[in-house]
Scaffold this active site. Structure first.
Site, PDB file in Angstrom:
ATOM      1  N   ASN A  46     -20.058 -19.519   8.794  1.00  0.00           N
ATOM      2  CA  ASN A  46     -20.549 -18.226   9.237  1.00  0.00           C
ATOM      3  C   ASN A  46     -22.000 -18.366   9.650  1.00  0.00           C
ATOM      4  OD1 ASN A  46     -22.631 -16.560   7.548  1.00  0.00           O
ATOM      5  ND2 ASN A  46     -21.471 -17.724   6.028  1.00  0.00           N
TER       6      ASN A  46
ATOM      7  N   ASN B 267     -32.608 -14.605  -2.564  1.00  0.00           N
ATOM      8  CA  ASN B 267     -31.960 -15.511  -1.616  1.00  0.00           C
ATOM      9  C   ASN B 267     -33.050 -16.353  -0.954  1.00  0.00           C
ATOM     10  OD1 ASN B 267     -30.534 -16.843   0.308  1.00  0.00           O
ATOM     11  ND2 ASN B 267     -29.746 -15.018   1.345  1.00  0.00           N
TER      12      ASN B 267
ATOM     13  N   CYS C  55     -30.806 -19.037   2.592  1.00  0.00           N
ATOM     14  CA  CYS C  55     -29.873 -18.737   3.676  1.00  0.00           C
ATOM     15  C   CYS C  55     -29.987 -19.795   4.772  1.00  0.00           C
ATOM     16  CB  CYS C  55     -30.123 -17.362   4.277  1.00  0.00           C
ATOM     17  SG  CYS C  55     -28.983 -16.985   5.626  1.00  0.00           S
TER      18      CYS C  55
ATOM     19  N   THR D 175     -24.273 -21.442   0.900  1.00  0.00           N
ATOM     20  CA  THR D 175     -23.492 -22.288   1.806  1.00  0.00           C
ATOM     21  C   THR D 175     -24.338 -23.471   2.268  1.00  0.00           C
ATOM     22  OG1 THR D 175     -24.209 -20.943   3.672  1.00  0.00           O
ATOM     23  CG2 THR D 175     -22.124 -20.356   2.636  1.00  0.00           C
TER      24      THR D 175
ATOM     25  N   GLY E  72     -16.029 -22.055   1.208  1.00  0.00           N
ATOM     26  CA  GLY E  72     -14.604 -22.217   0.996  1.00  0.00           C
ATOM     27  C   GLY E  72     -14.298 -23.405   0.098  1.00  0.00           C
TER      28      GLY E  72
ATOM     29  N   GLY F 273     -18.812 -21.159  -5.045  1.00  0.00           N
ATOM     30  CA  GLY F 273     -18.612 -22.204  -4.037  1.00  0.00           C
ATOM     31  C   GLY F 273     -17.144 -22.613  -4.073  1.00  0.00           C
TER      32      GLY F 273
ATOM     33  N   GLY G  59     -16.364 -15.696  -3.110  1.00  0.00           N
ATOM     34  CA  GLY G  59     -16.862 -15.518  -1.750  1.00  0.00           C
ATOM     35  C   GLY G  59     -15.737 -15.523  -0.747  1.00  0.00           C
TER      36      GLY G  59
END
Lengths: 263, 296
Positions: free
Chosen positions: B52, B110, B113, B169, B193, B219, B241
């Site tokens: 993403n 965060n 990112c 991620t 994923g 994760g 997620g």
């Protein structure tokens, strides 16, 4: 899939004012739109009743279970065997006890869905999105290619209005059998060449076709597509520009009014 | 042990009943000013995961506080607010704005990112500035894409973080099969994923050993067994997620699967499974183990 940035001037749905943020882009943002929580949807592990070849496409018929069939133009997320993400599919037909989806095997997920055998399990989430408005006086259905998918169910709801379908090849045009009575044109003739004027157009098809239809009929209802991970407003992956604002197609669409698409 | 969502993987106002199935809802990251996010396409499925590049799309802190937060508070689920910025002062400002609000249960920083430019340099500085601005519980979300994530965790610990969120991620790229062009408009995007799980587990394991801080592990968690592994590696809570995209009911499912998994190991309370994978949980020993692993 191509980027989907719509130049629509008319908002779809109520838009609350953006906050007082001094960001230059703030007037383009409406986050989130609390007036549009998703309507009730559910997820069901169901099974395949039949998988039928329709030209280059596959009509996947599954047991409905407790899933609602929803409004024509709404879509469902179908678990694609072996893939991390489900695939969005508009409902094509809703025979008793079943839901049927027309699938174009264009990638690993859609190929896996088309390869499902009767009796195999599949998880389905839906119905999602807004669907077409059915309060129209002189409906005309317009479809291009796999965009024929939501039209049979829509046609049922509107008591079989006239329809124009366009396809790339005669093989693709075999999908017209799903919408008996429709006028069919094949490339290089375009649906916009065959569309009679003076109708309330409800359309689904590739982006250039939708833009062309919108230029002819500014009040047309157009069903768009965009890459989606979730289909229920969680991922912000399907963000598109609607009325100059970045919105989620899965929540605000997939059916959007065409007004001034050509702008 | 709580089950949360990973920030950016659920909109509680669009799907309130799914938010209510969580022990706490983590917001999408809020920045000082509104952000549209990146151009589409923003997502691409790949083998064993997805990319993403949403790009921290959010309404900005003013709009968040006036419109979103009051509605989130009505959901009656604890709210963790994820905040992000582009310089240290941004984090201090955001934490200061949230400090007095009773509807905010915790703040997630965060600092990792992968989808924005101008990432601030020092995690320690950010945490220290945030700590100075709020008494709320602070969880610092780290990237696994670093030479030694435990060292970063220790810096956050020294600067006053109350816990860690592990992991964000990691950058990945996918090319179109016909054109060989990047499938995302921004080229690379955050990879999440199932394939992220071993990377995340390694980070949880190392940071638990190095800090003993409370950890929200995430994760690639998609089952109760996955959740148990994160807890055994040192997580005291877990976040879901990517699995939420395919299975919105995953929180309830993972919770019930976890109960069954714990029974297999004779553990009645998930809290009693925290850190079970650490034979020698003392921080200095764990560090020596890491050194040995590197040299071998």
């Amino acid at each position: 899939m191509s980027p989907l940035l719509l130049g629509l001037r008319t908002a779809v749905g109520a838009a609350p004012p953006a906050g007082p943020s001094p960001a230059p882009a703030a007037n383009r943002l409406v986050f989130p739109d609390p007036s549009r929580p998703m309507s009730a949807f559910s997820r069901e592990h169901t099974s395949v009743v039949a998988s039928e070849v329709v030209g280059p496409y596959t009509l996947l018929r599954v047991k409905r279970g407790r899933l609602e069939s929803g409004i024509p133009g709404q879509f469902f997320m179908l678990e694609a065997p072996g893939r991390p993400l489900p695939r969005p599919m508009s409902l094509c037909l809703a025979p008793p006890g079943e839901l049927a989806f027309l699938i174009d095997p264009i990638g690993p997920g859609t190929r896996a869905l088309c390869a499902l055998e009767p009796g195999e399990g599949v998880s389905i989430l839906g119905p999602l999105g807004n669907g077409y408005r059915l309060d129209v006086e002189r409906p005309l259905l317009v479809g291009g290619g796999i965009g024929v998918a939501p039209l049979p169910y829509l046609s049922e709801a509107l008591n079989g209005p006239p329809a124009v379908l366009g396809f790339r090849t005669a093989t693709h045009a075999e999908a017209a059998e799903l919408l008996p009575g429709a006028q069919v044109v094949v490339d290089p003739i375009l649906v916009t060449d065959a569309m009679p004027a003076g109708h309330d157009v409800l359309a689904c098809g590739p982006e250039p076709m939708l833009q062309a239809v919108g230029r002819l009929e500014p009040a047309a209802q157009l069903a768009w597509e965009a890459p989606m991970a979730c289909g229920y407003g969680a991922c912000y992956g399907c963000a598109v520009e609607i009325d100059g604002e970045i919105r989620r197609l899965c929540v605000e669409g997939p059916v959007l009014e065409a007004e001034a698409v050509a702008a | 042990m709580k089950i949360l969502n990973a920030s950016g993987c659920l909109d509680a106002l669009t799907a309130p009943e799914i938010a209510r199935s969580l022990d706490a809802f983590v917001t999408k990251t809020v920045t000082p000013l509104a952000r549209e996010g990146n151009e589409p396409p923003r997502i691409a499925e790949v083998e064993h995961g997805m990319l993403n590049s949403i790009g921290l799309a959010n309404p900005g802190i003013d709009c968040f506080l006036s419109i979103n937060l009051p509605r989130l508070a009505e959901l009656d689920v604890p709210i963790w607010v994820s905040v992000g910025g582009f310089e240290v002062a941004d984090y201090a400002e955001l934490c200061d704005r949230l400090d007095d609000l009773p509807e905010v249960a915790a703040i997630e920083l965060n600092v990792s990112c992968p989808n924005v430019d101008n990432v601030p340099a020092s995690v320690g500085e950010i945490v220290a500035a945030a700590r100075g601005a709020t008494r709320k519980p602070l969880f610092t979300k780290l990237s696994p894409a670093t030479a030694d994530v435990a060292e970063v965790a220790q810096a956050a610990h020294r600067a006053g973080t109350d816990g860690l969120s592990l992991v964000n991620t990691i950058l990945g790229l996918a090319l179109d099969e016909r054109t060989l062009q990047p499938r995302l408009s921004r080229a690379a995007g955050g990879f999440s994923g199932p394939a992220l799980k071993p990377i995340a587990l390694a980070a949880v394991h190392a940071c638990y050993a190095a800090t003993r801080l409370p950890i929200v592990g995430m994760g690639g968690i998609s089952s109760g067994r996955d959740a148990l592994e994160f807890i055994a590696a040192g997580a005291s809570s877990v976040a879901l997620g990517t699995i939420l995209f395919s299975d919105p009911r995953a929180p309830d499912r993972v919770r019930s699967e976890l109960t069954k998994e714990l029974t297999k190991f004779g553990v009645d309370d998930p809290d009693n499974a925290i850190g079970l994978s650490h034979a020698e949980p003392a921080p200095h020993l764990a560090k020596a183990e890491r050194a040995a692993t590197v040299s071998s």
